[in-house]
Design a protein around this motif. Structure first.
Motif, PDB file in Angstrom:
ATOM      1  N   ARG A   4       6.800  -1.608   7.018  1.00  0.00           N
ATOM      2  CA  ARG A   4       6.549  -2.840   7.759  1.00  0.00           C
ATOM      3  C   ARG A   4       5.637  -3.780   6.981  1.00  0.00           C
ATOM      4  O   ARG A   4       4.917  -3.349   6.074  1.00  0.00           O
ATOM      5  N   ARG A  15       0.635 -15.025   2.434  1.00  0.00           N
ATOM      6  CA  ARG A  15       0.720 -13.729   1.763  1.00  0.00           C
ATOM      7  C   ARG A  15       1.135 -12.619   2.725  1.00  0.00           C
ATOM      8  O   ARG A  15       0.985 -12.761   3.935  1.00  0.00           O
ATOM      9  N   SER A  16       1.570 -11.501   2.155  1.00  0.00           N
ATOM     10  CA  SER A  16       1.960 -10.348   2.964  1.00  0.00           C
ATOM     11  C   SER A  16       1.271  -9.073   2.495  1.00  0.00           C
ATOM     12  O   SER A  16       0.951  -8.912   1.317  1.00  0.00           O
ATOM     13  N   PHE A  17       1.081  -8.202   3.469  1.00  0.00           N
ATOM     14  CA  PHE A  17       0.512  -6.873   3.250  1.00  0.00           C
ATOM     15  C   PHE A  17       1.517  -5.890   3.842  1.00  0.00           C
ATOM     16  O   PHE A  17       1.842  -5.971   5.022  1.00  0.00           O
ATOM     17  N   SER A  18       2.053  -5.004   3.006  1.00  0.00           N
ATOM     18  CA  SER A  18       3.113  -4.112   3.461  1.00  0.00           C
ATOM     19  C   SER A  18       2.788  -2.673   3.090  1.00  0.00           C
ATOM     20  O   SER A  18       1.889  -2.412   2.288  1.00  0.00           O
ATOM     21  N   PRO A  43      -8.755   2.795   9.353  1.00  0.00           N
ATOM     22  CA  PRO A  43      -8.126   1.470   9.316  1.00  0.00           C
ATOM     23  C   PRO A  43      -8.842   0.562   8.308  1.00  0.00           C
ATOM     24  O   PRO A  43     -10.054   0.653   8.123  1.00  0.00           O
ATOM     25  N   LEU A  44      -8.071  -0.308   7.668  1.00  0.00           N
ATOM     26  CA  LEU A  44      -8.604  -1.197   6.641  1.00  0.00           C
ATOM     27  C   LEU A  44      -8.837  -2.582   7.226  1.00  0.00           C
ATOM     28  O   LEU A  44      -7.925  -3.155   7.827  1.00  0.00           O
ATOM     29  N   PRO A  45     -10.029  -3.150   7.047  1.00  0.00           N
ATOM     30  CA  PRO A  45     -10.280  -4.479   7.602  1.00  0.00           C
ATOM     31  C   PRO A  45      -9.548  -5.548   6.783  1.00  0.00           C
ATOM     32  O   PRO A  45      -9.701  -5.616   5.565  1.00  0.00           O
ATOM     33  N   VAL A  46      -8.738  -6.352   7.472  1.00  0.00           N
ATOM     34  CA  VAL A  46      -7.983  -7.413   6.807  1.00  0.00           C
ATOM     35  C   VAL A  46      -8.478  -8.763   7.318  1.00  0.00           C
ATOM     36  O   VAL A  46      -8.423  -9.033   8.518  1.00  0.00           O
ATOM     37  N   ALA A  47      -8.956  -9.602   6.399  1.00  0.00           N
ATOM     38  CA  ALA A  47      -9.410 -10.946   6.763  1.00  0.00           C
ATOM     39  C   ALA A  47      -8.180 -11.830   6.932  1.00  0.00           C
ATOM     40  O   ALA A  47      -7.437 -12.050   5.980  1.00  0.00           O
ATOM     41  N   SER A  48      -7.965 -12.318   8.157  1.00  0.00           N
ATOM     42  CA  SER A  48      -6.713 -13.030   8.435  1.00  0.00           C
ATOM     43  C   SER A  48      -6.541 -14.248   7.535  1.00  0.00           C
ATOM     44  O   SER A  48      -5.419 -14.565   7.128  1.00  0.00           O
ATOM     45  N   PHE A  49      -7.623 -14.927   7.189  1.00  0.00           N
ATOM     46  CA  PHE A  49      -7.495 -16.114   6.347  1.00  0.00           C
ATOM     47  C   PHE A  49      -6.879 -15.795   4.990  1.00  0.00           C
ATOM     48  O   PHE A  49      -6.173 -16.612   4.405  1.00  0.00           O
ATOM     49  N   LEU A  92       0.842  -1.191   0.000  1.00  0.00           N
ATOM     50  CA  LEU A  92       0.000   0.000   0.000  1.00  0.00           C
ATOM     51  C   LEU A  92       0.881   1.245   0.000  1.00  0.00           C
ATOM     52  O   LEU A  92       1.786   1.369   0.823  1.00  0.00           O
ATOM     53  N   LEU A 113      -9.495  -7.825  10.761  1.00  0.00           N
ATOM     54  CA  LEU A 113      -8.742  -7.007  11.715  1.00  0.00           C
ATOM     55  C   LEU A 113      -8.468  -5.640  11.116  1.00  0.00           C
ATOM     56  O   LEU A 113      -7.951  -5.549  10.000  1.00  0.00           O
ATOM     57  N   LEU A 136      -4.519 -13.859   4.373  1.00  0.00           N
ATOM     58  CA  LEU A 136      -3.050 -13.830   4.491  1.00  0.00           C
ATOM     59  C   LEU A 136      -2.494 -15.200   4.875  1.00  0.00           C
ATOM     60  O   LEU A 136      -1.443 -15.614   4.391  1.00  0.00           O
ATOM     61  N   ILE A 137      -3.212 -15.895   5.785  1.00  0.00           N
ATOM     62  CA  ILE A 137      -2.704 -17.170   6.313  1.00  0.00           C
ATOM     63  C   ILE A 137      -2.620 -18.222   5.204  1.00  0.00           C
ATOM     64  O   ILE A 137      -1.606 -18.912   5.080  1.00  0.00           O
ATOM     65  N   PHE A 138      -3.690 -18.323   4.394  1.00  0.00           N
ATOM     66  CA  PHE A 138      -3.601 -19.236   3.269  1.00  0.00           C
ATOM     67  C   PHE A 138      -2.659 -18.623   2.240  1.00  0.00           C
ATOM     68  O   PHE A 138      -2.753 -17.445   1.923  1.00  0.00           O
ATOM     69  N   PHE A 176       2.780  -7.199   7.278  1.00  0.00           N
ATOM     70  CA  PHE A 176       1.841  -8.025   8.041  1.00  0.00           C
ATOM     71  C   PHE A 176       1.589  -9.260   7.177  1.00  0.00           C
ATOM     72  O   PHE A 176       1.138  -9.133   6.033  1.00  0.00           O
ATOM     73  N   SER A 177       1.907 -10.435   7.700  1.00  0.00           N
ATOM     74  CA  SER A 177       1.805 -11.650   6.904  1.00  0.00           C
ATOM     75  C   SER A 177       1.037 -12.716   7.664  1.00  0.00           C
ATOM     76  O   SER A 177       0.801 -12.599   8.866  1.00  0.00           O
ATOM     77  N   GLY A 178       0.672 -13.746   6.946  1.00  0.00           N
ATOM     78  CA  GLY A 178       0.050 -14.910   7.558  1.00  0.00           C
ATOM     79  C   GLY A 178       0.873 -16.147   7.274  1.00  0.00           C
ATOM     80  O   GLY A 178       1.680 -16.167   6.341  1.00  0.00           O
ATOM     81  N   VAL A 216      -6.505  -2.569  10.132  1.00  0.00           N
ATOM     82  CA  VAL A 216      -5.084  -2.246  10.009  1.00  0.00           C
ATOM     83  C   VAL A 216      -4.940  -0.777   9.622  1.00  0.00           C
ATOM     84  O   VAL A 216      -5.452  -0.349   8.581  1.00  0.00           O
TER      85      VAL A 216
END
Lengths: 354, 354
Positions: free
Chosen positions: B293, A293-296, A280-286, A273, B281, A288-290, B295-297, B283
Motif C-alpha cells: 500500500r 510524495r509517496s511512502f509505500s 510506528p514511524l512518525p510521518v510529517a504530513s507536510f 520501506l 502521524l 508528503l503533501i509538498f 500513503f501520499s500527500g 504509521v
C-alpha cells in the motif's frame, strides 16, 4: 484426508524466546503427489529468523525452526511433479504455500495472499499435518512444486541462497516502481537487504546513492555498485541532495527518521520501506503533501517474480556477499547480526549439521 | 525596477496570533502591464486562513490578511493583459505567482514550485513591493493574469468561491490517481474539503464511501453523493470494509489514526492526505508492507488543472454547500469552524465590508 506419513530430519530449533537454538530432530511429511523433497545444502540467515526465534513479532510457535533462504538438491519427487526431477538444484524462499485462489494468488502475487502468511516457510501452517511450518535450518524440506524455484547453474550456490529473501525483497520494489536509467535512486542501509538493493539498482541502470550511518562503509558501498555514498547523520550531506531523488528504497528495520528522507525526494518521488521497524514511524504530513510524495511498503515477491529475479541474477552474475558459518555458530551469528557485524549475509553450510 | 504605485483598499486583518481580525486599510499595487485588478465579491473561509491568522504554521507575518478562495469582477487590466477584460468574472486561489522557471512550474504544477510557496496568496512575498502578500479578506486584489482563473457563468458565484481551494485540493488527487468507475473510494471527513471530495468522486463514477466520526452526518453525506457512510469510531463497521478500497482521500487535519484506514486498502491501494495535521502521524510499517500500500500527500493544484476543475464544475453544475457570512462575523466563524459547525463552507459576502 488422512495425515501423510512423516520422516525425521535433523534441524536447529529454539524452544522459547529466551533460549538459544539447539540441535533437534523434526518431522517432515513424506513427499505427496505434487511435492519435491530437497536436501538443503545452504540456508541464509535473515534478520526475520532472529525476530521469529525470539518471538519479537508475537506469533512464534515453539519449537521454532527459522530459515527461508534455502538452496539444495532435489532428492525425491511425488508422482504428480512435472517441473523438477531428482538431482535438480532448487531454491525455496519465504513461502511454501498460499491459498492459491484469491485475486492476489491468481496473479502470482502470493506474498499478498488474502489468507495472510499461512504459507510462510516458518511460522505458517503445514496444512497436511496441521502443525506450524518449520524452516530451512534443517537437513531437508518437502515443498509443493509450485513453490520451488530453479537455481541458475552458473551461480555460487551458497552465495545465491540469500537471493530467496534479501534478493527478492529488494528486486521486487525496484521493478514494481520501474527503477532504471536516468533515475537517481537511494538505498538506505548497507546490510543484507541494502547491499542487494545497491547491486540491483546499479544493474537496472540507475544512479545509485547509498545512505549509511557508518562512514566506514563508503568504500565497500562503491565496490558493490554505489555511485555515491551519503552519511545520513551529516545534515549538510543530506541537505545537498534535497528534492533530487526519484526513488528511495529503505532497508532499515531499526527505528529511524523517515522525514529526513522524504525531503530528498523529487515531486512524485517514492520512498519504499522493506525493513519492518517494530514501532510506528512518525510521518510529517507536510513532507508528503509538498511535492506529492509517496511512502509505500513492499513485501518479498511472488513466485513468478522470484524466478524472474533468479534468472536475472544468473544472466548478470549477481549473488550476495556472504560469510559462511557452521550450524552450531548460529547463536553467535545472531549476536553479530545485531551489531551489523556481517558482510553482508551469513549463510549456514548445512553439511555442518550432519 | 522602481516600486509600483499603490492604492488603498479595505480589508480585515489580524495584528497578532492572539488577537481577533479587525477592519484595516491595506495597500495594493496599481495594475502593472500583465496585472488584473479584481473587485472581490465573495471569499471562502478555509481552515488554512485560521492556521495562518493564528500563526499555527509558524511563518505568519503580521498584519495578516487571510483568504484564498476569491471570486469577483475584473475592474482594470494592464496593457499587456490578453486573457481578461474589464467586467469578466474571475477567481483567484491559493497562488498569485510562482518562480515560473523550475521544472514543476514549467509543466503547470506551480503548487510544487521549487521556490516553495513564495507565490502564496497570503503569507508569500509580493515581489514588486517586497512585502508579505495579503489575501482575499479585502475589497480588491491585483494579480498577474497567469494566476487568474475564469469562472463558469452558470455557477452561483458565492458557492463557487470554495472551489478555488477546497475544490481543487480534492479534485487534483482524485484525478492524479485516476479515480473512476469500478473503483471503491473512501472520503475521510465531511467538512469543507470532504464534502467536495464526495461530490467529485461521485461525479467521476466511483463507488463513494464517506467516513465520519459523526453518525448525524450520514443523511447529509448520502444527499451529497456518498453511496455508503461508515462511522469510523465503530470498529465493526471499519472491519467490514477491510482490504476493499482502491483509494482513500483523507481530508482531516485533526490528529487521527491513519493505520485503521491503511488496513481498508486493497493491494496497491493508496491513502492520500490533503489535510495537514500539525504533529507527525504514526504509521505502522506492516500496514503498508502487507499489500504494497501507499500513503501520499497532495497540495491544491496547478493553474491549468484549477481551470480544468472549474470548467468541469461548470459542465456538471458542481459547487460548494455554503453558509454566507458578513466580514465582521469572521471571528465567530473561526470558532464555529473549530467545532465543525458549518455546512460546509463559510463564504464572506464582501459587500459587507463596504
Amino acid at each position: 484426508m488422512p495425515k501423510p506419513i512423516c520422516y525425521s530430519t535433523k534441524a536447529f530449533s529454539a524452544a522459547s524466546a529466551t533460549t538459544p537454538l539447539t540441535p533437534a530432530v523434526i518431522e517432515r511429511r513424506q513427499p505427496l503427489a505434487d511435492d519435491v523433497q530437497i536436501q538443503i545444502l545452504y540456508c541464509g540467515v535473515c534478520h526475520s529468523d532472529l525476530h521469529y526465534a525470539r518471538n519479537e513479532w508475537h506469533f512464534t510457535q515453539y519449537p521454532a525452526v527459522p530459515g527461508h533462504e534455502i538452496v539444495g538438491n532435489v532428492t525425491a519427487v511425488g508422482p504428480g511433479v512435472t517441473k523438477f526431477k531428482v538431482g535438480d538444484t532448487v531454491g525455496v524462499g519465504c513461502l511454501v504455500d498460499s491459498c492459491r485462489t484469491c485475486p492476489n494468488c491468481r496473479v502470482g502475487l502470493e506474498q499478498y495472499c488474502d489468507a495472510g502468511m499461512s504459507g510462510g516457510t516458518y511460522g505458517g501452517t503445514e496444512k497436511h499435518l496441521g502443525t506450524p511450518t518449520l524452516g530451512g535450518y534443517s537437513q531437508s524440506i518437502v515443498v509443493t512444486e509450485d513453490f520451488v524455484l530453479r537455481m541458475p547453474a552458473n551461480l555460487n550456490l551458497a552465495a545465491a541462497a540469500p537471493l530467496l529473501c534479501a534478493g527478492i525483497t529488494t528486486y521486487s520494489p525496484l521493478r514494481h516502481w520501474k527503477v532504471g536509467p536516468g533515475q537517481k535512486v537511494g538505498i538506505v542501509g548497507l546490510g543484507g537487504l541494502g547491499h542487494m538493493g545497491v547491486k540491483f539498482a546499479r544493474a537496472f541502470g540507475a544512479h545509485v546513492v547509498l545512505f549509511t550511518t557508518s562512514p566506514g562503509k563508503a568504500a565497500d558501498a562503491r565496490k558493490l555498485g554505489a555511485h555515491e555514498v551519503v552519511v545520513s547523520t551529516d545534515a549538510a550531506q543530506m541537505a545537498a541532495h534535497a528534492g533530487s531523488f526519484d526513488f528511495i528504497l529503505d532497508t532499515v528495520s531499526a527505528d529511524h527518521d523517515l522525514n529526513a528522507y522524504f525531503n530528498l525526494l523529487k515531486r512524485e518521488g517514492n520512498l519504499v520501506l522493506v525493513g519492518a521497524p517494530e514501532k510506528p514511524l512518525p510521518v510529517a504530513s507536510f513532507a508528503l503533501i509538498f511535492r506529492r510524495r509517496s511512502f509505500s511498503g513492499s513485501l518479498i515477491g511472488g513466485l513468478p517474480e522470484t524466478q524472474e529475479m533468479l534468472d536475472f541474477c544468473g544472466t548478470h552474475n549477481i549473488t550476495s556477499d556472504i560469510e559462511m558459518i557452521r550450524m552450531d555458530q548460529i547463536n553467535d551469528a545472531y549476536e553479530r547480526m545485531l551489531k551489523s557485524d556481517v558482510k553482508y549475509r551469513f549463510v549456514i553450510d548445512m553439511a555442518s549439521l550432519a
